[in-house]
Design a protein around this motif. Structure first.
Motif, mmCIF file in Angstrom:
data_model
loop_
_atom_site.group_PDB
_atom_site.id
_atom_site.type_symbol
_atom_site.label_atom_id
_atom_site.label_comp_id
_atom_site.label_asym_id
_atom_site.label_seq_id
_atom_site.Cartn_x
_atom_site.Cartn_y
_atom_site.Cartn_z
ATOM 1 N N LEU A 24 0.876 -1.117 0.133
ATOM 2 C CA LEU A 24 0.039 0.046 -0.040
ATOM 3 C C LEU A 24 0.825 1.181 -0.249
ATOM 4 O O LEU A 24 0.720 2.269 -0.756
ATOM 5 C CB LEU A 24 -0.864 -0.051 1.117
ATOM 6 N N LYS A 25 1.917 1.329 0.884
ATOM 7 C CA LYS A 25 2.996 2.240 0.884
ATOM 8 C C LYS A 25 3.454 2.608 -0.582
ATOM 9 O O LYS A 25 3.516 3.736 -0.858
ATOM 10 C CB LYS A 25 3.864 2.158 1.840
ATOM 11 N N GLU A 27 2.273 1.708 -3.547
ATOM 12 C CA GLU A 27 1.367 1.998 -4.447
ATOM 13 C C GLU A 27 1.082 3.720 -4.280
ATOM 14 O O GLU A 27 1.003 4.509 -5.111
ATOM 15 C CB GLU A 27 -0.093 1.346 -4.285
ATOM 16 N N TYR A 28 1.135 4.039 -3.039
ATOM 17 C CA TYR A 28 0.786 5.657 -2.778
ATOM 18 C C TYR A 28 1.923 6.301 -3.219
ATOM 19 O O TYR A 28 1.835 7.477 -3.722
ATOM 20 C CB TYR A 28 0.661 5.858 -1.162
#
Length: 126
Positions: A24-25, A27-28
């Motif tokens: 998630l990090k 992708e952000y």
């Protein structure tokens, strides 16, 4: 035995949770970098903003290499518009219409930049 199974489940969920958080990090960060890159690109063409389509996309939709031949553009437009009318695809019809509209904007703009007073082909007629 139940205690060991609980520890395995807990450890597995911790590993999956960390992996998910890391993905998630990443992708952000990738989306932030893409946003920065979009901001650095040259100014957008206002004609593309109005039509919602770039000139290259319009040429691809109508399957033309250049916009020098208004008859060919009109022929391709009519063929694609009528074909999608039979199928009932309003979305594709609107894409074809926007492509022709964008090319027409470019033709009008190029004529005004040339300083010629002659009126170009009217591609807005159906």
């Amino acid at each position: 035995m139940a205690k060991i199974i609980a520890q395995i489940i807990l450890s597995g969920s911790q590993v999956l949770g960390r992996a998910f958080a890391r993905a998630l990090k990443q992708e952000y960060e990738a989306s932030q970098e893409a946003a920065k890159m979009r901001g650095r690109t040259s100014r957008r063409d206002p004609r593309s903003e109005r039509a919602g389509i770039t000139l290259d996309e319009a040429k691809q939709i109508l399957n033309v290499e250049t916009i020098d031949d208004p008859k060919l553009i009109e022929e391709r437009y009519k063929k694609l518009f009528e074909a999608n009318e039979k199928v009932g695809s309003f979305y594709l019809q609107s894409k074809v219409f926007r492509a022709r509209e964008r090319i027409n904007m470019e033709l009008v703009s190029s004529q005004s930049n040339d300083g010629s007073k002659t009126k170009g082909p009217d591609l807005n007629q159906k």
